[in-house]
Scaffold this motif. Structure first.
Motif, PDB file in Angstrom:
ATOM      1  N   PRO A 156      73.145  -0.258 -67.729  1.00 26.67           N
ATOM      2  CA  PRO A 156      72.589  -0.861 -68.807  1.00 26.67           C
ATOM      3  C   PRO A 156      70.970  -0.958 -68.727  1.00 26.67           C
ATOM      4  CG  PRO A 156      73.358  -2.378 -67.128  1.00 26.67           C
ATOM      5  CD  PRO A 156      73.972  -1.320 -66.627  1.00 26.67           C
ATOM      6  N   VAL A 157      70.383  -0.554 -70.038  1.00 24.90           N
ATOM      7  CA  VAL A 157      69.000  -0.386 -69.894  1.00 24.90           C
ATOM      8  C   VAL A 157      68.416  -1.320 -70.910  1.00 24.90           C
ATOM      9  CG1 VAL A 157      67.054   1.454 -70.374  1.00 24.90           C
ATOM     10  CG2 VAL A 157      68.900   1.917 -68.929  1.00 24.90           C
ATOM     11  N   THR A 158      67.661  -2.182 -70.592  1.00 25.63           N
ATOM     12  CA  THR A 158      66.868  -3.069 -71.797  1.00 25.63           C
ATOM     13  C   THR A 158      65.526  -2.322 -71.987  1.00 25.63           C
ATOM     14  OG1 THR A 158      66.107  -4.477 -70.197  1.00 25.63           O
ATOM     15  CG2 THR A 158      68.235  -5.172 -70.883  1.00 25.63           C
ATOM     16  N   ALA A 159      64.841  -1.838 -71.253  1.00 31.09           N
ATOM     17  CA  ALA A 159      63.464  -1.112 -71.466  1.00 31.09           C
ATOM     18  C   ALA A 159      63.558   0.069 -70.739  1.00 31.09           C
ATOM     19  CB  ALA A 159      62.551  -1.929 -71.117  1.00 31.09           C
ATOM     20  N   PHE A 160      62.701   1.114 -71.317  1.00 32.20           N
ATOM     21  CA  PHE A 160      62.531   2.395 -70.585  1.00 32.20           C
ATOM     22  C   PHE A 160      60.858   2.788 -70.732  1.00 32.20           C
ATOM     23  CE2 PHE A 160      64.321   3.053 -74.802  1.00 32.20           C
ATOM     24  CZ  PHE A 160      63.817   3.868 -75.187  1.00 32.20           C
ATOM     25  N   SER A 161      60.615   3.752 -70.012  1.00 37.32           N
ATOM     26  CA  SER A 161      59.351   4.445 -70.396  1.00 37.32           C
ATOM     27  C   SER A 161      59.260   5.730 -70.713  1.00 37.32           C
ATOM     28  CB  SER A 161      58.518   4.536 -68.741  1.00 37.32           C
ATOM     29  OG  SER A 161      59.209   5.572 -67.889  1.00 37.32           O
ATOM     30  N   VAL A 162      58.093   5.955 -71.406  1.00 30.16           N
ATOM     31  CA  VAL A 162      57.812   7.081 -72.232  1.00 30.16           C
ATOM     32  C   VAL A 162      56.529   7.737 -72.125  1.00 30.16           C
ATOM     33  CG1 VAL A 162      57.790   8.187 -74.517  1.00 30.16           C
ATOM     34  CG2 VAL A 162      59.579   6.660 -74.054  1.00 30.16           C
ATOM     35  N   MET A 163      56.433   8.850 -71.779  1.00 30.23           N
ATOM     36  CA  MET A 163      55.061   9.601 -71.801  1.00 30.23           C
ATOM     37  C   MET A 163      54.851  10.442 -73.107  1.00 30.23           C
ATOM     38  SD  MET A 163      54.391   9.637 -67.616  1.00 30.23           S
ATOM     39  CE  MET A 163      52.926  10.688 -67.904  1.00 30.23           C
ATOM     40  N   LEU A 164      53.611  10.764 -73.283  1.00 31.13           N
ATOM     41  CA  LEU A 164      53.329  11.831 -74.384  1.00 31.13           C
ATOM     42  C   LEU A 164      52.742  13.108 -73.633  1.00 31.13           C
ATOM     43  CD1 LEU A 164      51.654   9.606 -77.145  1.00 31.13           C
ATOM     44  CD2 LEU A 164      53.947  10.297 -77.061  1.00 31.13           C
ATOM     45  N   GLU A 165      53.084  14.176 -74.348  1.00 31.53           N
ATOM     46  CA  GLU A 165      52.364  15.490 -73.844  1.00 31.53           C
ATOM     47  C   GLU A 165      50.974  15.461 -73.761  1.00 31.53           C
ATOM     48  OE1 GLU A 165      53.542  19.245 -72.348  1.00 31.53           O
ATOM     49  OE2 GLU A 165      55.109  17.734 -73.559  1.00 31.53           O
ATOM     50  N   GLY A 166      50.448  15.573 -72.675  1.00 24.59           N
ATOM     51  CA  GLY A 166      49.023  15.756 -72.388  1.00 24.59           C
ATOM     52  C   GLY A 166      48.354  14.347 -72.119  1.00 24.59           C
ATOM     53  N   ASP A 167      49.228  13.384 -71.942  1.00 23.91           N
ATOM     54  CA  ASP A 167      48.798  12.028 -71.709  1.00 23.91           C
ATOM     55  C   ASP A 167      49.396  11.291 -70.393  1.00 23.91           C
ATOM     56  OD1 ASP A 167      47.363   9.443 -71.840  1.00 23.91           O
ATOM     57  OD2 ASP A 167      48.122   8.716 -73.770  1.00 23.91           O
ATOM     58  N   PRO A 168      48.839  11.076 -69.387  1.00 28.07           N
ATOM     59  CA  PRO A 168      49.575  10.415 -68.382  1.00 28.07           C
ATOM     60  C   PRO A 168      49.957   8.907 -68.550  1.00 28.07           C
ATOM     61  CG  PRO A 168      47.195  10.627 -67.852  1.00 28.07           C
ATOM     62  CD  PRO A 168      47.688  11.235 -69.187  1.00 28.07           C
ATOM     63  N   THR A 169      49.422   8.244 -69.576  1.00 30.09           N
ATOM     64  CA  THR A 169      49.687   6.922 -69.612  1.00 30.09           C
ATOM     65  C   THR A 169      50.966   6.671 -69.968  1.00 30.09           C
ATOM     66  OG1 THR A 169      47.634   6.699 -70.965  1.00 30.09           O
ATOM     67  CG2 THR A 169      49.133   4.667 -71.282  1.00 30.09           C
ATOM     68  N   VAL A 170      51.814   5.518 -69.283  1.00 33.29           N
ATOM     69  CA  VAL A 170      53.180   5.233 -69.450  1.00 33.29           C
ATOM     70  C   VAL A 170      53.325   3.965 -70.452  1.00 33.29           C
ATOM     71  CG1 VAL A 170      55.153   4.165 -68.244  1.00 33.29           C
ATOM     72  CG2 VAL A 170      53.637   5.665 -66.900  1.00 33.29           C
ATOM     73  N   ILE A 171      54.346   4.415 -71.316  1.00 35.84           N
ATOM     74  CA  ILE A 171      54.405   3.429 -72.580  1.00 35.84           C
ATOM     75  C   ILE A 171      55.883   2.993 -72.420  1.00 35.84           C
ATOM     76  CG2 ILE A 171      54.492   3.255 -75.157  1.00 35.84           C
ATOM     77  CD1 ILE A 171      52.917   6.091 -75.559  1.00 35.84           C
ATOM     78  N   ALA A 172      55.624   1.383 -72.449  1.00 38.15           N
ATOM     79  CA  ALA A 172      56.877   0.829 -72.030  1.00 38.15           C
ATOM     80  C   ALA A 172      57.595   0.663 -73.345  1.00 38.15           C
ATOM     81  CB  ALA A 172      56.741  -0.633 -71.495  1.00 38.15           C
ATOM     82  N   VAL A 173      58.962   0.835 -73.595  1.00 32.14           N
ATOM     83  CA  VAL A 173      59.673   0.873 -74.879  1.00 32.14           C
ATOM     84  C   VAL A 173      60.754  -0.073 -74.658  1.00 32.14           C
ATOM     85  CG1 VAL A 173      61.022   2.239 -76.747  1.00 32.14           C
ATOM     86  CG2 VAL A 173      59.104   3.396 -75.427  1.00 32.14           C
ATOM     87  N   THR A 174      61.022  -0.923 -75.579  1.00 27.17           N
ATOM     88  CA  THR A 174      62.120  -1.919 -75.642  1.00 27.17           C
ATOM     89  C   THR A 174      63.407  -1.310 -76.255  1.00 27.17           C
ATOM     90  OG1 THR A 174      60.682  -3.916 -75.772  1.00 27.17           O
ATOM     91  CG2 THR A 174      62.993  -4.236 -76.190  1.00 27.17           C
TER      92      THR A 174
END
Length: 236
Positions: free
Chosen positions: A188-206
């Motif tokens: 089960p996963v309630t949230a996960f992380s996404v990063m965009l190409e060329g940007d090291p910032t981690v985006i939390a996605v619900t």
């Protein structure tokens, strides 16, 4: 060679003048008669001086004037070319591609793509800035803390050109979670992380749904960012 010709011409003129002077003396001092030879001598000297001037000097003078004119024209052409070059540079800057989309100007949300068992979700990246940005590649997703590798991308879903998002425009990526089988090692996963190409910032996605989603890390796949979901290329 030109100096000898000039000297010969002067000697000829001098000889002519002496002959005319003697003739005038012999005529018994006739004023009208003596005036005519003097005028003739003056005209002859002037004509001889013009004739004796080397042709090369005339050509040099003409060439020099033309050269100055040509130089001025050449400078004008160069200046004009420089102006054109500046204009071309401005045009190139104006037509340059927009900057990459970053976590600072894009929001990402997730929604289920089909009914139970939920095997796919759709990620939506929306440009929330006031200017266009370029969204390249695919979302770099990590679903589980215990599985640090990014979800592999499906090459056939890659668009022909990078996606350019105008202000407020969205892009999409289809993501496979599992095969939907009972015997899968889904977690089960309630949230996960996404990063965009060329940007090291981690985006939390619900994750969508009240209970989240079930993910099998061994079966998970992601598509590339596209302006819309396409039949065939995003079917995996």
């Amino acid at each position: 060679m030109n100096t000898r010709r000039h000297r010969s011409a002067l000697l000829a003129v001098t000889g002519t003048a002496l002959v005319l002077s003697l003739t005038a003396c012999q005529s018994g001092g006739d004023t009208a008669s003596s005036a005519t030879p003097e005028a003739t001598v003056a005209a002859t000297v002037a004509a001889t001086e013009v004739t004796a001037q080397p042709a090369g000097e005339k050509g040099t003078g003409t060439s020099g004037a033309t050269g100055s004119t040509d130089s001025a024209r050449s400078r004008g052409s160069k200046d004009s070319a420089g102006s054109t070059g500046s204009s071309g540079t401005t045009g190139e800057r104006a037509s340059a591609s927009p900057p990459l989309c970053t976590a600072g100007n894009v929001t990402i949300s997730a929604a289920t793509q089909d009914g139970p068992p939920y095997t796919h979700i759709v990620l939506t990246a929306k440009n929330t800035s006031s200017h266009a940005c370029r969204l390249t590649g695919f979302p770099h997703i990590q679903f589980l803390e215990s599985h640090k590798q990014d979800v592999p991308a499906v090459a056939k879903s890659k668009p022909a050109t990078p996606v350019v998002l105008t202000a407020g425009a969205p892009a999409y990526a289809l993501v496979k979670l599992s095969d939907g089988g009972i015997d899968e090692d889904a977690e089960p996963v309630t949230a996960f992380s996404v990063m965009l190409e060329g940007d090291p910032t981690v985006i939390a996605v619900t994750a969508p749904g009240s209970e989240g989603i079930a993910v099998d890390p061994a079966k998970a796949l992601t598509g590339y960012w596209t302006p819309e979901l396409r039949e065939g290329a995003d079917d995996f």
